[in-house]
Write a protein that holds these residues in place. Structure first.
Motif, PDB file in Angstrom:
ATOM      1  N   ARG A 126       0.834  -1.206   0.000  1.00  0.00           N
ATOM      2  CA  ARG A 126       0.000   0.000   0.000  1.00  0.00           C
ATOM      3  C   ARG A 126       0.865   1.252   0.000  1.00  0.00           C
ATOM      4  O   ARG A 126       1.916   1.292   0.635  1.00  0.00           O
ATOM      5  CB  ARG A 126      -0.912   0.052   1.238  1.00  0.00           C
ATOM      6  N   TYR A 127       0.397   2.245  -0.725  1.00  0.00           N
ATOM      7  CA  TYR A 127       0.935   3.596  -0.603  1.00  0.00           C
ATOM      8  C   TYR A 127      -0.254   4.512  -0.392  1.00  0.00           C
ATOM      9  O   TYR A 127      -1.149   4.601  -1.251  1.00  0.00           O
ATOM     10  CB  TYR A 127       1.725   4.024  -1.837  1.00  0.00           C
ATOM     11  N   VAL A 128      -0.299   5.169   0.769  1.00  0.00           N
ATOM     12  CA  VAL A 128      -1.405   6.065   1.120  1.00  0.00           C
ATOM     13  C   VAL A 128      -0.858   7.482   1.207  1.00  0.00           C
ATOM     14  O   VAL A 128       0.027   7.775   2.016  1.00  0.00           O
ATOM     15  CB  VAL A 128      -2.060   5.647   2.452  1.00  0.00           C
ATOM     16  N   MET A 129      -1.390   8.352   0.384  1.00  0.00           N
ATOM     17  CA  MET A 129      -0.906   9.722   0.283  1.00  0.00           C
ATOM     18  C   MET A 129      -1.889  10.689   0.936  1.00  0.00           C
ATOM     19  O   MET A 129      -3.057  10.342   1.168  1.00  0.00           O
ATOM     20  CB  MET A 129      -0.716  10.097  -1.196  1.00  0.00           C
ATOM     21  N   PRO A 130      -1.449  11.888   1.256  1.00  0.00           N
ATOM     22  CA  PRO A 130      -2.406  12.902   1.726  1.00  0.00           C
ATOM     23  C   PRO A 130      -3.425  13.195   0.629  1.00  0.00           C
ATOM     24  O   PRO A 130      -3.155  12.984  -0.561  1.00  0.00           O
ATOM     25  CB  PRO A 130      -1.521  14.119   2.016  1.00  0.00           C
ATOM     26  N   ALA A 131      -4.581  13.689   1.023  1.00  0.00           N
ATOM     27  CA  ALA A 131      -5.656  13.950   0.069  1.00  0.00           C
ATOM     28  C   ALA A 131      -5.562  15.366  -0.479  1.00  0.00           C
ATOM     29  O   ALA A 131      -5.055  16.276   0.176  1.00  0.00           O
ATOM     30  CB  ALA A 131      -7.008  13.732   0.737  1.00  0.00           C
TER      31      ALA A 131
ATOM     32  N   GLU B 176       7.410   9.133  -4.036  1.00  0.00           N
ATOM     33  CA  GLU B 176       7.075   8.250  -2.917  1.00  0.00           C
ATOM     34  C   GLU B 176       6.366   6.993  -3.407  1.00  0.00           C
ATOM     35  O   GLU B 176       6.607   5.878  -2.897  1.00  0.00           O
ATOM     36  CB  GLU B 176       6.198   8.994  -1.911  1.00  0.00           C
ATOM     37  N   CYS B 177       5.490   7.146  -4.382  1.00  0.00           N
ATOM     38  CA  CYS B 177       4.785   5.993  -4.936  1.00  0.00           C
ATOM     39  C   CYS B 177       5.758   5.049  -5.636  1.00  0.00           C
ATOM     40  O   CYS B 177       5.680   3.824  -5.485  1.00  0.00           O
ATOM     41  CB  CYS B 177       3.701   6.477  -5.898  1.00  0.00           C
ATOM     42  N   ILE B 178       6.688   5.620  -6.389  1.00  0.00           N
ATOM     43  CA  ILE B 178       7.718   4.812  -7.037  1.00  0.00           C
ATOM     44  C   ILE B 178       8.560   4.071  -5.992  1.00  0.00           C
ATOM     45  O   ILE B 178       8.898   2.887  -6.152  1.00  0.00           O
ATOM     46  CB  ILE B 178       8.609   5.704  -7.930  1.00  0.00           C
ATOM     47  N   ASP B 179       8.891   4.762  -4.901  1.00  0.00           N
ATOM     48  CA  ASP B 179       9.656   4.119  -3.822  1.00  0.00           C
ATOM     49  C   ASP B 179       8.891   2.947  -3.225  1.00  0.00           C
ATOM     50  O   ASP B 179       9.488   1.930  -2.843  1.00  0.00           O
ATOM     51  CB  ASP B 179       9.982   5.138  -2.734  1.00  0.00           C
ATOM     52  N   ALA B 180       7.556   3.079  -3.136  1.00  0.00           N
ATOM     53  CA  ALA B 180       6.740   1.982  -2.601  1.00  0.00           C
ATOM     54  C   ALA B 180       6.805   0.768  -3.525  1.00  0.00           C
ATOM     55  O   ALA B 180       6.838  -0.382  -3.059  1.00  0.00           O
ATOM     56  CB  ALA B 180       5.297   2.440  -2.417  1.00  0.00           C
ATOM     57  N   LEU B 181       6.822   0.990  -4.832  1.00  0.00           N
ATOM     58  CA  LEU B 181       6.978  -0.117  -5.772  1.00  0.00           C
ATOM     59  C   LEU B 181       8.353  -0.764  -5.629  1.00  0.00           C
ATOM     60  O   LEU B 181       8.486  -1.992  -5.657  1.00  0.00           O
ATOM     61  CB  LEU B 181       6.778   0.382  -7.209  1.00  0.00           C
ATOM     62  N   ALA B 182       9.363   0.075  -5.441  1.00  0.00           N
ATOM     63  CA  ALA B 182      10.709  -0.458  -5.271  1.00  0.00           C
ATOM     64  C   ALA B 182      10.820  -1.282  -3.987  1.00  0.00           C
ATOM     65  O   ALA B 182      11.467  -2.338  -3.963  1.00  0.00           O
ATOM     66  CB  ALA B 182      11.719   0.689  -5.250  1.00  0.00           C
ATOM     67  N   ALA B 183      10.185  -0.804  -2.901  1.00  0.00           N
ATOM     68  CA  ALA B 183      10.273  -1.482  -1.607  1.00  0.00           C
ATOM     69  C   ALA B 183       9.675  -2.882  -1.659  1.00  0.00           C
ATOM     70  O   ALA B 183      10.115  -3.777  -0.935  1.00  0.00           O
ATOM     71  CB  ALA B 183       9.583  -0.641  -0.538  1.00  0.00           C
ATOM     72  N   MET B 184       8.652  -3.068  -2.518  1.00  0.00           N
ATOM     73  CA  MET B 184       8.055  -4.404  -2.599  1.00  0.00           C
ATOM     74  C   MET B 184       8.661  -5.226  -3.748  1.00  0.00           C
ATOM     75  O   MET B 184       8.175  -6.320  -4.050  1.00  0.00           O
ATOM     76  CB  MET B 184       6.535  -4.311  -2.750  1.00  0.00           C
ATOM     77  N   CYS B 185       9.739  -4.696  -4.355  1.00  0.00           N
ATOM     78  CA  CYS B 185      10.425  -5.400  -5.434  1.00  0.00           C
ATOM     79  C   CYS B 185       9.462  -5.784  -6.552  1.00  0.00           C
ATOM     80  O   CYS B 185       9.460  -6.922  -7.055  1.00  0.00           O
ATOM     81  CB  CYS B 185      11.144  -6.646  -4.915  1.00  0.00           C
ATOM     82  N   ALA B 186       8.620  -4.830  -6.922  1.00  0.00           N
ATOM     83  CA  ALA B 186       7.601  -5.082  -7.939  1.00  0.00           C
ATOM     84  C   ALA B 186       8.249  -5.428  -9.276  1.00  0.00           C
ATOM     85  O   ALA B 186       9.167  -4.746  -9.738  1.00  0.00           O
ATOM     86  CB  ALA B 186       6.706  -3.858  -8.089  1.00  0.00           C
ATOM     87  N   THR B 187       7.768  -6.483  -9.903  1.00  0.00           N
ATOM     88  CA  THR B 187       8.302  -6.948 -11.177  1.00  0.00           C
ATOM     89  C   THR B 187       7.513  -6.341 -12.334  1.00  0.00           C
ATOM     90  O   THR B 187       6.529  -5.620 -12.146  1.00  0.00           O
ATOM     91  CB  THR B 187       8.242  -8.474 -11.236  1.00  0.00           C
TER      92      THR B 187
END
Length: 367
Positions: free
Chosen positions: A69-74, A86-97
């Protein structure tokens, strides 16, 4: 009227738009996934309401799925390059393929930012749009336009990246604040204004039911709007021609939003749908000023928007000259100058170039 609809988007990128109540719990969300990674992108308002349900739906159908999950301010003011990173970092953190998917759970801000992240991660992965506002159901979730804002203007950095699917659960509209529901109705009105005078008349006849959030009426309005958008997007996926008419009212509306600092959450500033409502009225008055349509069409548009609880006049305190400068940076402007979407008359529209600045300024001054 049925409450469940499927709209097919044809052309280069084919996908389905599912519309109806209860779809956030439908296994078809999981069926859209190709790989073993899914990142749910949402905001602090929507995630507490629906993120657990979506994750449970995914894991029920795909127990081995890795869900992040990536939850951002509204808010529109958060649709920035910093949040994108930050969203890209969240993809990197989960090693998204490369067969991973981004699941955009929210309104237009979330959908735009999540879609842009999906377009950029490993040069493009799937995005599934789960729009939770009426505005995003009928507009931003369909067609693959993704972007973030800059201080200089709205949606200036982005990419065309078609979704793998759009799944619009109309039941979530019951949790929308009335102001947000009304904002979405502005985009619904747009489709009648530029494509279908009969649909415009249908909206006039069903205005009270739409404001009351009647399921079947809302689903019908969403489906008819999406069909219009799907047809034009399939013919013009990259906005090289016909698709530009979908920006009716947006040249004016985006200038207003930018000048107000994307502060639509404030009571004295317009949100996107409200700015588009005002922008459509200004565009209709501009069409009358250049002789393309009768002023009575603009008055009819004003009357419908007023019944739907939307503003129709320019906010006080805005400088018409500054708005004109904002419009010069709009994405629809070209080397030859500004372009406006004008109707001729209600129910059809085209692009207009060469409109004198003084004519535009006079429309802005009169508001």
């Amino acid at each position: 009227m049925s409450a469940l609809h499927t709209v097919k988007v044809e052309g280069e990128s084919r996908y389905d738009i599912l519309i109806g109540p209860g779809l956030l719990g439908d296994a078809r969300i999981a069926q859209t996934l190709r790989g073993r990674h899914a990142l749910i992108v949402s905001d602090v308002n929507v995630a507490p309401l629906y993120a657990d349900r979506v994750e449970a739906t995914l894991l029920s159908a795909r127990p081995s799925l890795h869900v992040g999950r990536y939850v951002m301010p509204a808010g529109e003011q958060e649709k920035t390059l910093a949040r994108f990173c930050e969203c890209i970092d969240a993809l990197a953190a989960m090693c998204a393929t490369r067969d991973a998917a981004v699941i955009a759970l929210g309104g237009g801000v979330v959908g735009d930012l999540a879609g842009f992240a999906a377009a950029c991660w490993m040069r493009g992965i799937d995005v599934i749009q789960l729009p939770t506002t009426l505005l995003s159901m009928v507009d931003s979730s369909v067609g693959g336009k993704t972007a973030v804002d800059l201080p200089a203007g709205k949606n200036l950095v982005g990419a065309f990246h078609a979704p793998r699917a759009v799944i619009a659960d109309t039941a979530v509209l019951r949790s929308l604040p009335p102001r947000e529901l009304r904002a979405g109705l502005a985009e619904v009105v747009k489709y009648g204004a530029v494509f279908d005078a009969g649909f415009f008349a249908w909206l006039e006849a069903h205005a009270d039911a739409l404001v009351a959030s009647e399921d079947a009426t809302l689903s019908e309005a969403i489906a008819r709007s999406c069909r219009h958008k799907a047809e034009v997007v399939s013919r013009d996926p990259f906005e090289q021609g016909e698709r530009a008419v979908l920006n009716f009212g947006h040249t004016f509306g985006h200038a207003i939003e930018t000048e107000q600092g994307y502060a639509g959450a404030q009571s004295d500033a317009l949100n996107h749908g409200e700015a588009v409502a005002v922008g459509m009225v200004l565009a209709a008055k501009l069409a009358a000023a250049v002789g393309w349509a009768p002023l009575s069409d603009a008055h009819r548009l004003e009357a419908l928007l007023h019944r739907l609880g939307l503003p129709t006049a320019m906010p006080t305190g805005l400088d018409p000259s500054r708005l004109l400068e904002r419009m010069r940076l709009d994405k629809k402007a070209q080397a030859g100058g500004m372009r406006f979407v004008l109707w001729k008359p209600l129910g059809s529209a085209t692009l207009a170039s060469g409109v004198p600045d003084e004519t535009v300024l006079e429309v802005l001054r009169r508001g």
